[in-house]
Scaffold this active site. Structure first.
Site, PDB file in Angstrom:
ATOM      1  N   HIS A   1       0.854  -1.199   0.000  1.00 57.47           N
ATOM      2  CA  HIS A   1       0.000   0.000   0.000  1.00 57.47           C
ATOM      3  C   HIS A   1       0.879   1.235   0.000  1.00 57.47           C
ATOM      4  O   HIS A   1       2.084   1.159   0.257  1.00 57.47           O
ATOM      5  CB  HIS A   1      -0.902   0.017   1.245  1.00 57.47           C
ATOM      6  CG  HIS A   1      -0.142   0.164   2.532  1.00 57.47           C
ATOM      7  ND1 HIS A   1       0.522  -0.876   3.132  1.00 57.47           N
ATOM      8  CD2 HIS A   1       0.102   1.245   3.316  1.00 57.47           C
ATOM      9  CE1 HIS A   1       1.119  -0.456   4.231  1.00 57.47           C
ATOM     10  NE2 HIS A   1       0.889   0.838   4.367  1.00 57.47           N
TER      11      HIS A   1
ATOM     12  N   ARG B   1       7.211  -8.457  16.154  1.00 51.02           N
ATOM     13  CA  ARG B   1       7.652  -7.124  15.719  1.00 51.02           C
ATOM     14  C   ARG B   1       6.583  -6.073  16.039  1.00 51.02           C
ATOM     15  O   ARG B   1       5.408  -6.279  15.787  1.00 51.02           O
ATOM     16  CB  ARG B   1       7.920  -7.146  14.214  1.00 51.02           C
ATOM     17  CG  ARG B   1       8.339  -5.815  13.627  1.00 51.02           C
ATOM     18  CD  ARG B   1       8.794  -5.998  12.188  1.00 51.02           C
ATOM     19  NE  ARG B   1       9.293  -4.765  11.647  1.00 51.02           N
ATOM     20  CZ  ARG B   1       8.593  -3.936  10.866  1.00 51.02           C
ATOM     21  NH1 ARG B   1       7.357  -4.238  10.534  1.00 51.02           N
ATOM     22  NH2 ARG B   1       9.129  -2.829  10.414  1.00 51.02           N
TER      23      ARG B   1
ATOM     24  N   HIS C   1       4.765   0.114   0.025  1.00 52.87           N
ATOM     25  CA  HIS C   1       5.500  -0.702   1.001  1.00 52.87           C
ATOM     26  C   HIS C   1       4.617  -1.815   1.542  1.00 52.87           C
ATOM     27  O   HIS C   1       3.391  -1.751   1.442  1.00 52.87           O
ATOM     28  CB  HIS C   1       6.059   0.176   2.130  1.00 52.87           C
ATOM     29  CG  HIS C   1       5.034   1.071   2.788  1.00 52.87           C
ATOM     30  ND1 HIS C   1       4.507   2.190   2.184  1.00 52.87           N
ATOM     31  CD2 HIS C   1       4.432   1.001   4.002  1.00 52.87           C
ATOM     32  CE1 HIS C   1       3.636   2.770   2.987  1.00 52.87           C
ATOM     33  NE2 HIS C   1       3.566   2.061   4.109  1.00 52.87           N
TER      34      HIS C   1
ATOM     35  N   ASP D   1       0.790   5.173   1.877  1.00 48.29           N
ATOM     36  CA  ASP D   1       0.083   5.855   2.958  1.00 48.29           C
ATOM     37  C   ASP D   1      -0.657   7.056   2.370  1.00 48.29           C
ATOM     38  O   ASP D   1      -0.174   7.697   1.448  1.00 48.29           O
ATOM     39  CB  ASP D   1       1.082   6.327   4.028  1.00 48.29           C
ATOM     40  CG  ASP D   1       1.745   5.144   4.742  1.00 48.29           C
ATOM     41  OD1 ASP D   1       1.179   4.029   4.716  1.00 48.29           O
ATOM     42  OD2 ASP D   1       2.841   5.332   5.313  1.00 48.29           O
TER      43      ASP D   1
END
Ligand SMILES: O=C(O)CCC(=O)C(=O)O
Ligand SMILES: [Fe+2]
Length: 356
Positions: free
Chosen positions: A227, A293, A283, A229
């Site tokens: 996607h 994470r 990304h 941002d």
């Protein structure tokens, strides 16, 4: 701040929280979480030894370096950014505590409750049949009510921490934005909604805590699907790897953890403001077998109801601006309907530089 990244209308999509599994306890990958790549992004991992630029903000050439990174990558890392390591560590720790709470408690503050921000899957989750191996919590405006529910005893400690984080990130985001636009010859007087001090007092800003538990079958799972941002810029704190950015010529490039650095992404609104000169970086997040994470993303956007258009200084005298003007609120509706066609829907002419 009246609207939000996560409470914009979800038009045709609904999130079904009852379908959310507690993925932290799973020993096998359920089929509903198994992916076979992305039709839209067939690119492979980059084999070229390239990495996103790391820019020292104390470098006298920072402005040119940032401009170049925005043009060529749409992303970079910054050091000497002025955010204390302790603050980053504390927010990561608080985030770890939040995701460790029992599912019933997290669901009490879920995104669907009253259409407010809160706990849930990433916004793009509703666009895919498969589920992503992640959970998140979005804060927009005051987190008080949610934190009170999550931590009835000591919520004020978490509120203070959040407030400090937002304050510091807001300052850094304004600084980074002016550096990136400064390299294109844009100054504070070119953006009327930047406010007197150029600090965007009426900005929209959201913080998203992302959690990617260790995964029994990481090769078939996806932490966050590809996607861009919607923000102007995003500042991301990561202390373990997992983020990959797309470079058209070479493929997916893993963003390494550089000690004390923050990742900065060009978002769709900086792409629009720059009249397409800066690409918003695509990304995704990959997961792994051993590590849980956690990341903290700060999304910096324009005031929800201000019409934003390509900066006139960046549009040639005989050119049409690449995009028509749009408010962030309107744009988020396009984005929630189809994240991959939102930009092209508001494009007003054919590309002239191949980006976007
Ligand atoms: O967690 C990451 O590395 C990236 C998160 C992200 O892209 C997002 O929250 O939009
Ligand atoms: Fe993102």
């Amino acid at each position: 701040m009246a609207s939000s990244i996560s409470n914009a209308p979800r038009e045709s999509h609904t999130v079904h929280h009852h379908e959310l599994l507690d993925i932290t306890s799973l020993k096998d990958l359920p089929e509903s979480y198994a992916w076979k790549g992305f039709d839209r992004f067939p690119m492979k991992d980059s084999t070229a030894p390239v990495t996103i630029p790391v820019i020292d903000l104390a470098d006298p050439k920072a402005i040119e370096l940032i401009g170049h990174a925005c043009k060529t990558w749409g992303t970079f890392q910054v050091t000497n950014h002025g955010i204390q390591k302790k603050l980053l560590d504390d927010v990561e720790k608080a985030s770890r505590e939040l995701f460790a709470l029992p599912m019933e408690q997290k669901l009490k503050v879920s995104e669907t409750a009253g259409g407010l921000p809160g706990y849930g899957q990433a916004r793009i989750a509703s666009c895919f049949a498969q589920k992503m191996w992640s959970e998140g919590f979005t804060v927009y405006g005051s987190p008080l009510e949610h934190f009170r529910q999550l931590w009835p005893e000591d919520y004020s400690k978490y509120c203070d921490l959040y407030e400090e984080y937002e304050k510091q990130m807001r300052k850094l985001a304004a600084k980074l934005l002016w550096l990136s636009l400064g390299s294109l010859g844009i100054s504070k007087s070119d953006i009327d909604w930047a406010g007197q001090t150029g600090e965007f007092e009426t900005r929209s800003a959201a913080i998203r805590l992302n959690s990617y538990p260790s995964c029994p079958d990481p090769d078939r799972a996806v932490g966050l699907a590809p996607h861009t941002d919607s923000s102007i810029i995003t500042i991301l704190h990561q202390s373990t790897v997992g983020l990959k950015v797309l470079r058209e010529e070479t493929g997916w490039v893993l963003v390494p953890v550089v000690p004390d650095a923050l990742v900065v992404n060009v978002g769709d609104f900086l792409h629009i403001l720059s009249n397409g000169l800066y690409p918003s970086v695509t990304h995704q997040v990959v997961v792994n077998r051993t590590q849980h994470r956690l990341t903290v993303a700060y999304f910096y956007g324009s005031p929800p109801e201000v019409k934003v258009s390509p900066l006139s200084k960046l549009v040639g005298p005989c050119e049409t601006p690449l995009y028509r003007s749009i408010t962030w609120q309107e744009y988020l509706i396009h984005k929630s309907q189809d994240p991959y066609s939102a930009l092209s829907k508001i494009r007003s002419s054919a590309p002239f530089n191949g980006s976007g």
